[in-house]
Design a protein around this motif. Structure first.
Motif, mmCIF file in Angstrom:
data_model
loop_
_atom_site.group_PDB
_atom_site.id
_atom_site.type_symbol
_atom_site.label_atom_id
_atom_site.label_comp_id
_atom_site.label_asym_id
_atom_site.label_seq_id
_atom_site.Cartn_x
_atom_site.Cartn_y
_atom_site.Cartn_z
ATOM 1 N N TYR A 178 0.740 -1.100 0.037
ATOM 2 C CA TYR A 178 0.093 -0.035 0.027
ATOM 3 C C TYR A 178 0.841 1.203 -0.011
ATOM 4 C CZ TYR A 178 -4.517 -2.484 0.841
ATOM 5 O OH TYR A 178 -5.604 -3.051 0.886
ATOM 6 N N GLY A 179 2.076 0.967 0.225
ATOM 7 C CA GLY A 179 3.144 2.328 0.338
ATOM 8 C C GLY A 179 2.714 2.973 1.580
ATOM 9 N N LEU A 180 2.302 2.303 2.648
ATOM 10 C CA LEU A 180 1.948 2.904 3.907
ATOM 11 C C LEU A 180 2.782 2.498 4.905
ATOM 12 C CD1 LEU A 180 -1.824 2.776 3.792
ATOM 13 C CD2 LEU A 180 -0.453 4.744 3.394
ATOM 14 N N ASN A 181 2.675 2.996 6.346
ATOM 15 C CA ASN A 181 3.202 2.446 7.474
ATOM 16 C C ASN A 181 2.099 1.575 8.100
ATOM 17 O OD1 ASN A 181 1.780 3.965 9.614
ATOM 18 N ND2 ASN A 181 3.150 5.699 9.102
ATOM 19 N N ARG A 182 2.462 0.747 9.168
ATOM 20 C CA ARG A 182 1.583 -0.125 9.809
ATOM 21 C C ARG A 182 0.320 0.475 10.351
ATOM 22 N NH1 ARG A 182 4.879 -5.292 11.647
ATOM 23 N NH2 ARG A 182 3.217 -5.613 12.550
ATOM 24 N N THR A 183 0.634 1.618 11.216
ATOM 25 C CA THR A 183 -0.274 2.374 11.965
ATOM 26 C C THR A 183 -1.334 2.764 10.734
ATOM 27 O OG1 THR A 183 1.096 2.846 13.723
ATOM 28 C CG2 THR A 183 -0.848 4.457 13.308
ATOM 29 N N ASP A 184 -0.858 3.429 9.894
ATOM 30 C CA ASP A 184 -1.764 4.033 8.662
ATOM 31 C C ASP A 184 -2.905 2.818 8.065
ATOM 32 O OD1 ASP A 184 -0.683 6.340 9.322
ATOM 33 O OD2 ASP A 184 0.408 6.533 7.539
ATOM 34 N N GLY A 227 -4.414 8.999 -1.254
ATOM 35 C CA GLY A 227 -5.699 8.742 -2.124
ATOM 36 C C GLY A 227 -6.663 7.402 -1.455
ATOM 37 N N TYR A 228 -6.502 7.048 -0.247
ATOM 38 C CA TYR A 228 -7.038 5.973 0.424
ATOM 39 C C TYR A 228 -8.319 6.527 1.128
ATOM 40 C CZ TYR A 228 -2.929 3.090 -1.101
ATOM 41 O OH TYR A 228 -2.133 2.169 -1.720
ATOM 42 N N ILE A 229 -8.461 7.523 1.576
ATOM 43 C CA ILE A 229 -9.552 8.012 2.193
ATOM 44 C C ILE A 229 -10.052 9.259 1.867
ATOM 45 C CG2 ILE A 229 -8.938 6.789 4.136
ATOM 46 C CD1 ILE A 229 -8.833 10.169 4.988
ATOM 47 N N ARG A 230 -11.286 9.614 2.002
ATOM 48 C CA ARG A 230 -11.712 11.087 1.620
ATOM 49 C C ARG A 230 -12.285 11.563 2.956
ATOM 50 N NH1 ARG A 230 -15.080 8.412 -1.876
ATOM 51 N NH2 ARG A 230 -13.590 8.716 -3.386
ATOM 52 N N ALA A 270 -9.839 -1.267 -4.823
ATOM 53 C CA ALA A 270 -8.902 -2.044 -5.578
ATOM 54 C C ALA A 270 -7.607 -2.569 -5.164
ATOM 55 C CB ALA A 270 -8.572 -0.984 -6.914
ATOM 56 N N ARG A 271 -6.907 -1.717 -4.250
ATOM 57 C CA ARG A 271 -5.697 -2.077 -3.512
ATOM 58 C C ARG A 271 -6.046 -3.464 -2.490
ATOM 59 N NH1 ARG A 271 -0.571 -0.033 -3.634
ATOM 60 N NH2 ARG A 271 -1.637 0.778 -5.867
ATOM 61 N N ASP A 272 -7.251 -3.393 -1.940
ATOM 62 C CA ASP A 272 -7.876 -4.369 -0.994
ATOM 63 C C ASP A 272 -7.871 -5.837 -1.680
ATOM 64 O OD1 ASP A 272 -7.922 -2.682 1.132
ATOM 65 O OD2 ASP A 272 -10.040 -2.543 1.084
ATOM 66 N N GLN A 273 -8.621 -5.422 -2.824
ATOM 67 C CA GLN A 273 -8.620 -6.665 -3.976
ATOM 68 C C GLN A 273 -7.164 -7.264 -4.378
ATOM 69 O OE1 GLN A 273 -11.139 -8.802 -4.158
ATOM 70 N NE2 GLN A 273 -10.017 -10.129 -5.431
ATOM 71 N N GLU A 274 -6.318 -6.368 -4.758
ATOM 72 C CA GLU A 274 -4.818 -6.831 -5.185
ATOM 73 C C GLU A 274 -4.136 -7.382 -4.073
ATOM 74 O OE1 GLU A 274 -0.842 -4.541 -5.796
ATOM 75 O OE2 GLU A 274 -2.687 -3.553 -6.545
ATOM 76 N N VAL A 275 -4.282 -6.945 -3.116
ATOM 77 C CA VAL A 275 -3.443 -7.388 -1.818
ATOM 78 C C VAL A 275 -4.167 -8.483 -1.015
ATOM 79 C CG1 VAL A 275 -2.177 -6.727 0.480
ATOM 80 C CG2 VAL A 275 -2.176 -5.019 -1.698
#
Length: 161
Positions: A32-38, A78-81, A102-107
């Motif tokens: 996701y390109g995130l840290n684990r907290t995010d 771009g993951y939340i609004r 989309a990323r959830d499905q991919e991962v």
């Protein structure tokens, strides 16, 4: 195998599962390109649907200021609004975006399918026991975390009137 050995083996299996979930969390955060907290915050938003930042802070055990920083990063990625709450336009709610789906499905899509296949091998009675056990161990873990001071946000929340 002795019946008395089974509780220790189950506890050992829980620890091993925890280790694998920890590894999965890191691998997913990397994707996701995130840290684990995010990533954890994004998971909560995805499960809960639109929710107020204060509710997210409480579930993460963060202050509202700390969760604002998390939300800023998730929004930039771009993951939340953030949107006005349809019931109270003075408040904001946070919701996951299509990019998150989309990323959830991919991962996680492959893992979800494999898990559903595995669950299909159990009877309804067996699934009820598994569900009960997992729910009770989750509650026990949450309560124990609270005894260790894991609800950091509670100290920063105002008392109810």
């Amino acid at each position: 195998m002795s019946e008395r050995a089974l509780p220790g083996q189950v506890a050992g299996s829980l620890r091993a599962l925890s280790t694998e979930i920890d590894r999965l969390d890191q691998a997913a955060a990397d994707r996701y390109g995130l840290n684990r907290t995010d990533l954890r915050a994004l998971d909560i938003v995805g499960q809960a649907g639109p929710l107020a930042p204060t509710d997210l802070a409480r579930q993460l055990g963060y202050t509202t200021g700390g969760v604002t920083t998390v939300l800023d990063r998730l929004e930039r990625a771009g993951y939340i609004r953030r949107r006005p709450d349809p019931r109270d336009r003075r408040r904001l709610v946070v919701q996951a975006t299509e990019a998150t789906a989309a990323r959830d499905q991919e991962v996680f899509g492959g893992l979800i399918r494999a898990t559903l296949d595995l669950l299909a091998a159990y009877t309804d009675d067996q699934l009820q026991v598994i569900h009960d056990f997992l729910d009770r161990i989750r509650q026990l873990t949450a309560a124990y975390t609270d005894t260790l001071g894991g609800d950091h946000a509670a100290a920063s929340r105002p008392s109810d009137p």
